[in-house]
Every structure is written in structure tokens, then in C-alpha cells.
Design an enzyme around this catalytic site. Sequence first.
Site, short mmCIF file in Angstrom:
data_model
loop_
_atom_site.label_atom_id
_atom_site.label_comp_id
_atom_site.label_asym_id
_atom_site.label_seq_id
_atom_site.Cartn_x
_atom_site.Cartn_y
_atom_site.Cartn_z
N GLU A 1 -0.62 47.30 37.83
CA GLU A 1 -1.22 46.36 38.80
C GLU A 1 -0.18 45.54 39.59
O GLU A 1 -0.29 44.32 39.68
CB GLU A 1 -2.19 45.42 38.07
CG GLU A 1 -3.27 46.18 37.33
CD GLU A 1 -4.18 45.31 36.46
OE1 GLU A 1 -4.00 44.08 36.44
OE2 GLU A 1 -5.09 45.86 35.81
N GLU B 1 -9.10 54.09 32.77
CA GLU B 1 -9.86 52.97 32.19
C GLU B 1 -11.31 53.02 32.67
O GLU B 1 -11.85 52.03 33.16
CB GLU B 1 -9.24 51.63 32.57
CG GLU B 1 -7.76 51.50 32.23
CD GLU B 1 -7.17 50.12 32.50
OE1 GLU B 1 -7.93 49.16 32.74
OE2 GLU B 1 -5.93 50.02 32.47
O1 9MR Z 1 -9.77 45.16 27.84
C1 9MR Z 1 -8.72 44.23 27.89
C2 9MR Z 1 -9.23 42.87 27.39
O2 9MR Z 1 -9.53 42.93 26.01
C3 9MR Z 1 -8.19 41.79 27.66
O3 9MR Z 1 -8.75 40.52 27.33
C4 9MR Z 1 -7.79 41.83 29.14
C5 9MR Z 1 -6.75 40.77 29.44
O4 9MR Z 1 -6.48 40.74 30.80
O5 9MR Z 1 -7.28 43.11 29.44
C6 9MR Z 1 -8.25 44.10 29.33
O6 9MR Z 1 -7.73 45.36 29.73
C7 9MR Z 1 -7.31 45.44 31.09
C8 9MR Z 1 -6.20 46.45 31.14
O7 9MR Z 1 -5.18 46.11 30.25
C9 9MR Z 1 -5.64 46.61 32.53
N1 9MR Z 1 -6.67 46.90 33.49
C10 9MR Z 1 -7.84 46.03 33.44
C11 9MR Z 1 -8.39 45.96 32.03
C12 9MR Z 1 -9.66 45.15 32.00
O8 9MR Z 1 -9.36 43.81 32.32
#
Ligand code: 9MR
Length: 344
Positions: free
Chosen positions: A142, A249
Site C-alpha cells: 500500500e 485478500e
Molecule cells: O485483517 C487485518 C486486521 O486484523 C488488522 O487489524 C488490520 C490492521 O490495519 O489489518 C488487516 O489486514 C489488512 C492487510 O494487512 C492489508 N490490507 C488490508 C487488510 C484489511 O485491513
Amino acid sequence: MGTALSACGGGKGEPTLKRAYGETFYVGAAVSPETLVSDGELILREFGGLTPENIMKPGPIHPVESRYDFREADRLLDFAEENGLLVHGHTLVWHNQTGAWMFRDGAERASSALLDRRLEEHISSVAGRYRGRIAYWDVVNEALSDGPGFYREDSPWYEIMGPEYIEKAFRYAHTADPEARLYYNDYNAVDPVKREKIYTLASELLEKGVPLHGIGIQGHWSLEWPPLADVEAAIDRYASLGLEVQITELDISVYEFREREALYDGPSRELMERQARRYGDLYALFARKGDALAGVTTWGVADDHTWLDNFPVKNRKNWPLLFDGEGEPKPAYYAALEGAKEIP
Ligand code: 9MR
């Protein structure tokens, strides 16, 4: 959950996701330490790969400068290896979930030189520890803007090091684990405007000889968005650079992003059928695009554990995955399996 294998399919000749798609692309799921245990059987039956949802991110794995915490990641790697699953590491560099210490030098902001040293140290320690055992790494996550600019300018990585942190991260990762396939991963990656930014970044990196091997299209989508044509165009566009593409994802929210009310009290049959049509269309497209796709990963296993229960609205239940809260296949699961008929 502990669903008995016999109770929910996957017996001898019965189709499973990995049987249906395994020759075309690997079918992955994001897991937490908890779901790895509670959904263990289901994971082994249906999936061929794992992405750690949180435990390999910089914050959890490197909480303070002098200490790494590899315990959960080691467990995940052991589980994957004992069971013949591949691992998609996530993620080496991100503006989020990174210890505040990374960007500080005492009371001051870290200098560019210090942050560069830390970047190299972090990547060589994490990717180096698992050298040869991680099939794919999300190296940078990102880094591009959703607004008018090109880079995500409010990332401390960008603020301190400028855009060079991106190519450095790929070079450090390649040195640490020369076998791993290295990915740039982002959301909104099928939006035509952001797609072109990702395409431009990737072409520039490739021109400079940076070891970039693939693009991860995250796939946090909904019943209506994005249009299938945009998904297809993005896969084609990235593949045209000779890069691998993965859907990294995937989840299909029952809410559109603009909807902030809790419109549904449960996963009604009608809602789940709508979601199934959407999943069916997507997997049919993935099947047709099998040559370009290295993997398709859902961001979770079953509806009892999804980040969408707290995003973009806290404590609003969502049902975005292929298995219900009991680990039983949803209509979306059968629709996804059907898509395999489109494999050429
Ligand atoms: O699913 C993840 C969640 O448990 C965390 O709290 C969050 C923190 O920002 O990150 C989520 O996973 C993310 C992933 O690492 C990157 N792309 C977006 C995902 C959803 O937010």
C-alpha cells in the site's frame, strides 16, 4: 469449530477448492493463530496456502528495535510445512502496524540513513530467518496514493526516505531470500486510476532491474463493486509486464462502502445467494485468467473471524467469506467451485 471431515464434504472424489483449482493457481486463506487451530481441518481440506493475517507484520514480529518475536510465525511455518501448504509472507514494509520506534531516534525523527539501516536489518532478519521456506513475500504494501498524488505521501517511510525505500526493500528482500517471489500488494488495485499508478511503479522498478516478481490485488470487494471488467483489465495490465498476479485478500462484503447502517440482522438466504452469484462470477473469471494468476487467497477462512466486522463500522457483523460461522460451506463456496468449469 472443529468440523468433522465426513460431515462436510471433501471425501474421496468430492471436489474441494484446492482440488478444483490447485493445478491452475494456489488457493489460499489468511489465518490468525486462533483460526489455524479452530479451522485446522477445514484449512487442510480446502486450501493449499496460508497468509498470516497479522503476525508477520513489522509491529507484531519486531515490537522493539532490539527484539523480534518469531514465536507465532515459527508455529505457522511449522504447520504449513507439516501439511504441505505454501506460505505467502505478509508483509515486510507497511505504513501501518509498524512499531513507532522504527521512525524515531530518541526524541527526534529518525534520519533517512538510520531508517535505511533499519529497513535492511528488519528485512534481512525476517526474510532471512525464513529463507527458502516462504513462497511469496508481500515486500511493500500500500505505498501508492488513492488521491491525486502518486505515492502515499503520509507514510513515514516516504516522509523520511522518499520513494527509494520501495526499491531498497525489494533488493534487501531478494538478498535475504533469493528464492522467494517478491510482490507489491495494494487495495483499489483494479480501480483504473490506481491501476495505472501501480503499473507505472512496477514498470519503473523493472526498468531499474529491481527484483519484483508479482502484483497482489487485494480484493476487498462488495456485492456491486468493482465491475468484473475492471478486475479483468487489471489482471491483464499487470500480466502484460511479465509479472505474476495474485488476488491476495479476497472478501465480498455484504455492504457497499458507502453504506454505514447495519442493514441486515443475519445472513439471509437471499443475501447469501446474491453473494454467491458474485463469487461465482469472480471465480469463473479467475479460472479463465488462470495463466496470469499464481494464487487466489481469501482474507480469512470463515465468517466467524473477519476484519470486516469492524471496518468501516465498528461492531457491525459481516459475512464476507466462503464458509459460515460454523465452518460449513456457504452458497458462495459452491458458486466458487462451479467457476472451475471455466478453466480452459
Ligand atoms: O485483517 C487485518 C486486521 O486484523 C488488522 O487489524 C488490520 C490492521 O490495519 O489489518 C488487516 O489486514 C489488512 C492487510 O494487512 C492489508 N490490507 C488490508 C487488510 C484489511 O485491513
